[in-house]
Write a protein that holds these residues in place. Structure first.
Motif, PDB file in Angstrom:
ATOM      1  N   ALA A 172       0.804  -1.223   0.000  1.00 13.81           N
ATOM      2  CA  ALA A 172       0.000   0.000   0.000  1.00 13.81           C
ATOM      3  C   ALA A 172       0.837   1.272   0.000  1.00 13.81           C
ATOM      4  O   ALA A 172       0.514   2.239  -0.686  1.00 13.81           O
ATOM      5  CB  ALA A 172      -0.926   0.001   1.217  1.00 13.81           C
ATOM      6  N   GLU A 173       1.914   1.291   0.777  1.00 13.44           N
ATOM      7  CA  GLU A 173       2.699   2.522   0.917  1.00 13.44           C
ATOM      8  C   GLU A 173       3.980   2.434   0.094  1.00 13.44           C
ATOM      9  O   GLU A 173       4.944   1.779   0.489  1.00 13.44           O
ATOM     10  CB  GLU A 173       3.014   2.773   2.379  1.00 13.44           C
ATOM     11  N   VAL A 174       3.962   3.113  -1.055  1.00 11.70           N
ATOM     12  CA  VAL A 174       5.092   3.107  -1.977  1.00 11.70           C
ATOM     13  C   VAL A 174       5.365   4.531  -2.420  1.00 11.70           C
ATOM     14  O   VAL A 174       4.438   5.253  -2.791  1.00 11.70           O
ATOM     15  CB  VAL A 174       4.795   2.258  -3.237  1.00 11.70           C
ATOM     16  N   SER A 175       6.626   4.917  -2.403  1.00 12.77           N
ATOM     17  CA  SER A 175       7.019   6.206  -2.962  1.00 12.77           C
ATOM     18  C   SER A 175       8.159   5.960  -3.936  1.00 12.77           C
ATOM     19  O   SER A 175       8.888   4.981  -3.815  1.00 12.77           O
ATOM     20  CB  SER A 175       7.444   7.176  -1.866  1.00 12.77           C
ATOM     21  N   ALA A 176       8.304   6.835  -4.917  1.00 15.28           N
ATOM     22  CA  ALA A 176       9.350   6.681  -5.926  1.00 15.28           C
ATOM     23  C   ALA A 176      10.084   7.998  -6.102  1.00 15.28           C
ATOM     24  O   ALA A 176       9.469   9.064  -6.133  1.00 15.28           O
ATOM     25  CB  ALA A 176       8.748   6.217  -7.248  1.00 15.28           C
ATOM     26  N   PHE A 177      11.405   7.901  -6.219  1.00 13.71           N
ATOM     27  CA  PHE A 177      12.259   9.067  -6.374  1.00 13.71           C
ATOM     28  C   PHE A 177      13.253   8.832  -7.489  1.00 13.71           C
ATOM     29  O   PHE A 177      13.625   7.693  -7.757  1.00 13.71           O
ATOM     30  CB  PHE A 177      13.035   9.340  -5.076  1.00 13.71           C
ATOM     31  N   ILE A 178      13.697   9.907  -8.096  1.00 12.00           N
ATOM     32  CA  ILE A 178      14.814   9.844  -9.039  1.00 12.00           C
ATOM     33  C   ILE A 178      15.892  10.787  -8.526  1.00 12.00           C
ATOM     34  O   ILE A 178      15.595  11.815  -7.906  1.00 12.00           O
ATOM     35  CB  ILE A 178      14.413  10.183 -10.484  1.00 12.00           C
ATOM     36  N   ARG A 179      17.129  10.412  -8.751  1.00  9.57           N
ATOM     37  CA  ARG A 179      18.266  11.243  -8.357  1.00  9.57           C
ATOM     38  C   ARG A 179      19.353  11.120  -9.416  1.00  9.57           C
ATOM     39  O   ARG A 179      19.530  10.059 -10.010  1.00  9.57           O
ATOM     40  CB  ARG A 179      18.858  10.791  -7.021  1.00  9.57           C
ATOM     41  N   ALA A 180      20.087  12.174  -9.590  1.00  7.00           N
ATOM     42  CA  ALA A 180      21.266  12.154 -10.452  1.00  7.00           C
ATOM     43  C   ALA A 180      22.482  11.904  -9.572  1.00  7.00           C
ATOM     44  O   ALA A 180      22.555  12.400  -8.453  1.00  7.00           O
ATOM     45  CB  ALA A 180      21.409  13.480 -11.185  1.00  7.00           C
ATOM     46  N   GLY A 181      23.415  11.117 -10.069  1.00  9.32           N
ATOM     47  CA  GLY A 181      24.636  10.897  -9.307  1.00  9.32           C
ATOM     48  C   GLY A 181      25.253   9.543  -9.561  1.00  9.32           C
ATOM     49  O   GLY A 181      24.796   8.772 -10.411  1.00  9.32           O
ATOM     50  N   GLN A 182      26.300   9.269  -8.822  1.00  9.52           N
ATOM     51  CA  GLN A 182      26.973   7.983  -8.890  1.00  9.52           C
ATOM     52  C   GLN A 182      26.074   6.978  -8.181  1.00  9.52           C
ATOM     53  O   GLN A 182      25.661   7.214  -7.038  1.00  9.52           O
ATOM     54  CB  GLN A 182      28.348   8.112  -8.214  1.00  9.52           C
ATOM     55  N   PRO A 183      25.711   5.866  -8.842  1.00  9.15           N
ATOM     56  CA  PRO A 183      24.674   4.981  -8.297  1.00  9.15           C
ATOM     57  C   PRO A 183      24.894   4.483  -6.868  1.00  9.15           C
ATOM     58  O   PRO A 183      24.007   4.642  -6.029  1.00  9.15           O
ATOM     59  CB  PRO A 183      24.643   3.819  -9.296  1.00  9.15           C
ATOM     60  N   ALA A 184      26.019   3.890  -6.558  1.00  6.50           N
ATOM     61  CA  ALA A 184      26.207   3.306  -5.223  1.00  6.50           C
ATOM     62  C   ALA A 184      26.134   4.373  -4.133  1.00  6.50           C
ATOM     63  O   ALA A 184      25.433   4.202  -3.124  1.00  6.50           O
ATOM     64  CB  ALA A 184      27.531   2.551  -5.143  1.00  6.50           C
ATOM     65  N   ARG A 185      26.825   5.470  -4.319  1.00  8.93           N
ATOM     66  CA  ARG A 185      26.812   6.531  -3.302  1.00  8.93           C
ATOM     67  C   ARG A 185      25.424   7.140  -3.147  1.00  8.93           C
ATOM     68  O   ARG A 185      24.998   7.466  -2.034  1.00  8.93           O
ATOM     69  CB  ARG A 185      27.818   7.612  -3.666  1.00  8.93           C
ATOM     70  N   THR A 186      24.724   7.290  -4.253  1.00  9.05           N
ATOM     71  CA  THR A 186      23.376   7.871  -4.195  1.00  9.05           C
ATOM     72  C   THR A 186      22.413   6.931  -3.486  1.00  9.05           C
ATOM     73  O   THR A 186      21.588   7.373  -2.676  1.00  9.05           O
ATOM     74  CB  THR A 186      22.884   8.199  -5.619  1.00  9.05           C
ATOM     75  N   ILE A 187      22.514   5.644  -3.747  1.00 10.95           N
ATOM     76  CA  ILE A 187      21.665   4.653  -3.078  1.00 10.95           C
ATOM     77  C   ILE A 187      21.888   4.709  -1.566  1.00 10.95           C
ATOM     78  O   ILE A 187      20.936   4.754  -0.778  1.00 10.95           O
ATOM     79  CB  ILE A 187      21.937   3.238  -3.628  1.00 10.95           C
ATOM     80  N   VAL A 188      23.131   4.727  -1.146  1.00  7.72           N
ATOM     81  CA  VAL A 188      23.456   4.768   0.280  1.00  7.72           C
ATOM     82  C   VAL A 188      22.963   6.072   0.907  1.00  7.72           C
ATOM     83  O   VAL A 188      22.395   6.068   2.009  1.00  7.72           O
ATOM     84  CB  VAL A 188      24.976   4.568   0.488  1.00  7.72           C
ATOM     85  N   ALA A 189      23.140   7.186   0.207  1.00 11.44           N
ATOM     86  CA  ALA A 189      22.683   8.480   0.740  1.00 11.44           C
ATOM     87  C   ALA A 189      21.165   8.504   0.908  1.00 11.44           C
ATOM     88  O   ALA A 189      20.654   8.996   1.922  1.00 11.44           O
ATOM     89  CB  ALA A 189      23.129   9.609  -0.192  1.00 11.44           C
ATOM     90  N   VAL A 190      20.435   7.961  -0.060  1.00 11.18           N
ATOM     91  CA  VAL A 190      18.971   7.934   0.042  1.00 11.18           C
ATOM     92  C   VAL A 190      18.526   6.978   1.141  1.00 11.18           C
ATOM     93  O   VAL A 190      17.565   7.264   1.861  1.00 11.18           O
ATOM     94  CB  VAL A 190      18.329   7.595  -1.323  1.00 11.18           C
ATOM     95  N   ALA A 191      19.215   5.870   1.313  1.00 12.17           N
ATOM     96  CA  ALA A 191      18.882   4.945   2.405  1.00 12.17           C
ATOM     97  C   ALA A 191      18.986   5.658   3.749  1.00 12.17           C
ATOM     98  O   ALA A 191      18.121   5.494   4.619  1.00 12.17           O
ATOM     99  CB  ALA A 191      19.799   3.727   2.374  1.00 12.17           C
ATOM    100  N   ARG A 192      20.022   6.474   3.906  1.00  6.10           N
ATOM    101  CA  ARG A 192      20.176   7.247   5.155  1.00  6.10           C
ATOM    102  C   ARG A 192      19.090   8.321   5.263  1.00  6.10           C
ATOM    103  O   ARG A 192      18.463   8.471   6.302  1.00  6.10           O
ATOM    104  CB  ARG A 192      21.553   7.901   5.197  1.00  6.10           C
ATOM    105  N   GLU A 193      18.905   9.056   4.180  1.00  5.88           N
ATOM    106  CA  GLU A 193      17.944  10.165   4.167  1.00  5.88           C
ATOM    107  C   GLU A 193      16.523   9.706   4.470  1.00  5.88           C
ATOM    108  O   GLU A 193      15.778  10.362   5.199  1.00  5.88           O
ATOM    109  CB  GLU A 193      17.995  10.832   2.790  1.00  5.88           C
TER     110      GLU A 193
END
Length: 146
Positions: free
Chosen positions: A86-107
């Motif tokens: 039921a609860e799903v959100s989607a985001f797009i980000r520009a950047g280096q994939p691994a670092r961006t994934i980790v940053a979003v996980a923290r955020e």
């Protein structure tokens, strides 16, 4: 068990398999899902190559990449919803994939990352190490590689 699951999605077969598994797990746990699609800013080399490819290319590669990333994120979000989460959100980000994934996980305060073992960047993965390998080393939470 898990309350917020991050699913990086690039449109590859591996990412779709990971998306399906993560949606099943989220449904079992009652977890929220955060879908992330990362696109890379094009380089000057890519820009110069685009001039050689012909007039059918888009005017600005970043716009085309952002649009493709938005389409991929929206598609992934609809698949997760169709799986019963039921609860799903989607985001797009520009950047280096691994670092961006980790940053979003923290955020987004995610307590699990579920990603495919091989994505669309096979050449880069071969030369520099896969995104999944980098994420497992940098992530602030458990990582499930499908």
């Amino acid at each position: 068990m898990f309350s917020r699951i991050l699913i990086p999605y690039d449109g590859s077969t591996g990412a779709e398999r990971a998306l399906v598994k993560a949606a099943e797990l989220a449904k079992l746990c009652g977890a929220r899902v955060v879908v992330l699609t990362v696109y890379r800013h094009h380089s000057m080399l890519e820009a110069s190559l685009s001039m050689v490819r012909g007039a059918a290319e888009p005017g600005h590669l970043d716009d085309a990449m952002r649009s493709h990333a938005r389409d991929a994120a929206d598609y992934a979000k609809s698949l997760v919803r169709d799986a019963g989460v039921a609860e799903v959100s989607a985001f797009i980000r520009a950047g280096q994939p691994a670092r961006t994934i980790v940053a979003v996980a923290r955020e987004k305060d995610c307590d699990l990352i579920v990603l495919g073992s091989r994505g669309l960047g096979a050449t880069e993965g071969y030369l520099l190490g896969s995104v999944s390998h980098k994420v497992t080393g940098l992530a602030p939470c458990p990582v499930m590689v499908v």
